[in-house]
Write a protein that holds these residues in place. Structure first.
Motif, PDB file in Angstrom:
ATOM      1  N   PHE A 340      -6.559  -7.375 -16.487  1.00  0.00           N
ATOM      2  CA  PHE A 340      -5.673  -6.523 -15.684  1.00  0.00           C
ATOM      3  C   PHE A 340      -6.531  -5.729 -14.716  1.00  0.00           C
ATOM      4  O   PHE A 340      -7.528  -5.129 -15.102  1.00  0.00           O
ATOM      5  N   ASN A 341      -6.183  -5.763 -13.428  1.00  0.00           N
ATOM      6  CA  ASN A 341      -6.974  -5.018 -12.450  1.00  0.00           C
ATOM      7  C   ASN A 341      -6.069  -4.309 -11.462  1.00  0.00           C
ATOM      8  O   ASN A 341      -4.942  -4.740 -11.188  1.00  0.00           O
ATOM      9  N   THR A 342      -6.578  -3.225 -10.942  1.00  0.00           N
ATOM     10  CA  THR A 342      -5.861  -2.455  -9.945  1.00  0.00           C
ATOM     11  C   THR A 342      -6.832  -2.001  -8.869  1.00  0.00           C
ATOM     12  O   THR A 342      -8.003  -1.724  -9.154  1.00  0.00           O
ATOM     13  N   ARG A 343      -6.364  -1.973  -7.635  1.00  0.00           N
ATOM     14  CA  ARG A 343      -7.160  -1.506  -6.499  1.00  0.00           C
ATOM     15  C   ARG A 343      -6.319  -0.542  -5.673  1.00  0.00           C
ATOM     16  O   ARG A 343      -5.135  -0.784  -5.435  1.00  0.00           O
ATOM     17  N   ASP A 344      -6.921   0.522  -5.236  1.00  0.00           N
ATOM     18  CA  ASP A 344      -6.241   1.514  -4.412  1.00  0.00           C
ATOM     19  C   ASP A 344      -7.095   1.751  -3.173  1.00  0.00           C
ATOM     20  O   ASP A 344      -8.244   2.180  -3.278  1.00  0.00           O
ATOM     21  N   ASP A 345      -6.527   1.446  -1.990  1.00  0.00           N
ATOM     22  CA  ASP A 345      -7.270   1.654  -0.747  1.00  0.00           C
ATOM     23  C   ASP A 345      -6.841   2.925  -0.020  1.00  0.00           C
ATOM     24  O   ASP A 345      -7.194   3.124   1.143  1.00  0.00           O
ATOM     25  N   GLY A 346      -6.094   3.790  -0.690  1.00  0.00           N
ATOM     26  CA  GLY A 346      -5.635   5.025  -0.084  1.00  0.00           C
ATOM     27  C   GLY A 346      -4.240   4.943   0.483  1.00  0.00           C
ATOM     28  O   GLY A 346      -3.548   5.963   0.598  1.00  0.00           O
ATOM     29  N   ASP A 347      -3.796   3.752   0.879  1.00  0.00           N
ATOM     30  CA  ASP A 347      -2.451   3.561   1.419  1.00  0.00           C
ATOM     31  C   ASP A 347      -1.545   2.814   0.449  1.00  0.00           C
ATOM     32  O   ASP A 347      -0.353   3.081   0.362  1.00  0.00           O
ATOM     33  N   SER A 348      -2.101   1.851  -0.289  1.00  0.00           N
ATOM     34  CA  SER A 348      -1.302   1.028  -1.180  1.00  0.00           C
ATOM     35  C   SER A 348      -2.046   0.812  -2.492  1.00  0.00           C
ATOM     36  O   SER A 348      -3.277   0.811  -2.540  1.00  0.00           O
TER      37      SER A 348
END
Length: 363
Positions: A340-348
């Motif tokens: 399970f992975n998650t990424r946050d680029d500041g907008d989404s």
């Protein structure tokens, strides 16, 4: 269909238990198959959050040849990989990698030369639309000199050429120079001091120096039975592009019991990226490995990633994974993995689930 698949797996396991294959004493062949389901293949349209799912078959084949001669040793390695996307066949891509290394050991010093040629095409992830074809050529030389039984000196230089035939003005040439000295205080403790200088020639020329100081403690510490070794180093980069120029590496490992082991690793390093000529990545990973028996070793891993860019944007990621490995023979291994992975680029915020099953043969 499921019945046939289970029968095939059973036959494979039975075959692995009953066979011991060695084709050549000079060349090692390795073949692996991986089936992976991904619910979050990100198509790099971060404004609309354009994502899709797919079932991916990964095929990998490698050949390795290594020999020790009287005056030197060498190794040759070739790897071919191909990914098949069953739902989106226009995503299919192949990769090639060829590596050579020559080592010349002597009583008080050693010299090694290496060269790596690679060609690959990958999904864009958070950086680009569609696929990016990449050609890389890395050549490196390293010298190690033992001044006395306690004092060692290492120096190295490398050149990496990165080419993107589908992109304009994105090619880069990276020159790296390093010098490190290590002093062993006693059987368990040693310290090191080093420096590194990177020159990146792309859209513009950047020179980035870094200084590193380190301390390593090896073998089990007295009175701490669950801690087998620990090492750490820290430094800084003399560059005004980042708010926090601190760099570090930290590692520790130990055994809680005969069957349960743990590892912890953390780093903050300078890396090269397409979206930024230089970026700083902070990685933290923790894992637990339980050796159920000689065949099965389940483990759990938790990882954190923070990427600091020169334009002050940040990417934050979290990975949680678990896998179960099974080795019926010394030349065959099987594993199943959930990630399970998650990424946050500041907008989404992007979430992904990946389930994979792999079989690896070495003969």
């Amino acid at each position: 269909m499921q019945t046939y698949y289970c029968a095939l797996v059973f036959i494979l396991i039975s075959f692995c238990h009953s066979q011991n294959i060695k084709i050549s004493r000079h060349v090692n062949f390795q073949f692996s198959e991986n089936v992976n389901y991904s619910s979050n293949l990100f198509l790099a349209d971060d404004q609309d959050g354009n994502r899709t799912e797919d079932l991916v078959l990964s095929h990998s084949f490698s050949m390795n040849h290594a020999q020790q001669r009287r005056l030197f040793s060498y190794s040759l390695n070739y790897n071919f990989g191909y990914n098949t996307f069953l739902l989106n066949d226009n995503f299919n891509f192949a990769s090639h990698n060829f590596a050579t290394q020559i080592s010349i050991p002597r009583k008080n010093y050693s010299l090694s030369l290496s060269s790596i040629l690679g060609a690959s095409s990958e999904l864009a992830s958070l950086e680009f639309n569609d696929f990016i074809v990449t050609y890389q050529n890395t050549n490196a030389a390293n010298v190690s000199w033992q001044i006395n039984p306690k004092w060692n000196v290492n120096a190295g230089a490398s050149y990496q050429a990165v080419r993107f035939p589908d992109l304009d003005d994105s090619d880069s040439d990276i020159f790296s120079f390093s010098f490190n000295t290590n002093y062993r205080i006693n059987d368990r403790v040693s310290w090191n001091v080093g420096t590194q200088y990177n020159i990146i020639i792309g859209g513009e020329v950047q020179g980035i120096p870094a200084v590193n100081l380190g301390l390593a403690i090896n073998s089990q510490l007295p009175g701490i039975y669950w801690l087998d070794n620990i090492s750490f180093s820290f430094g800084f980069t003399v560059d005004g592009s980042f708010d926090n120029p601190l760099l570090f590496n930290f590692g520790a490992a130990g055994a809680i019991s005969k069957q349960l082991n743990w590892t912890f690793n953390g780093s903050r390093i300078l890396t090269f990226s397409l979206i930024e000529d230089v970026q700083i990545q902070t990685n933290v990973n923790f894992s637990l490995i339980y050796n159920l028996n000689e065949y099965i070793s389940p483990n759990i891993q938790i990882g954190f990633l923070h990427t600091e860019l020169q334009d002050e944007d940040n990417l934050i990621g979290l990975v949680i994974s678990t896998s179960y490995g099974y080795s019926p023979t010394n030349w065959c291994s099987m594993s199943i993995n959930y990630n399970f992975n998650t990424r946050d680029d500041g907008d989404s915020l992007f979430l992904g689930h990946n389930i994979s099953y792999s079989i690896n043969f070495s003969f």
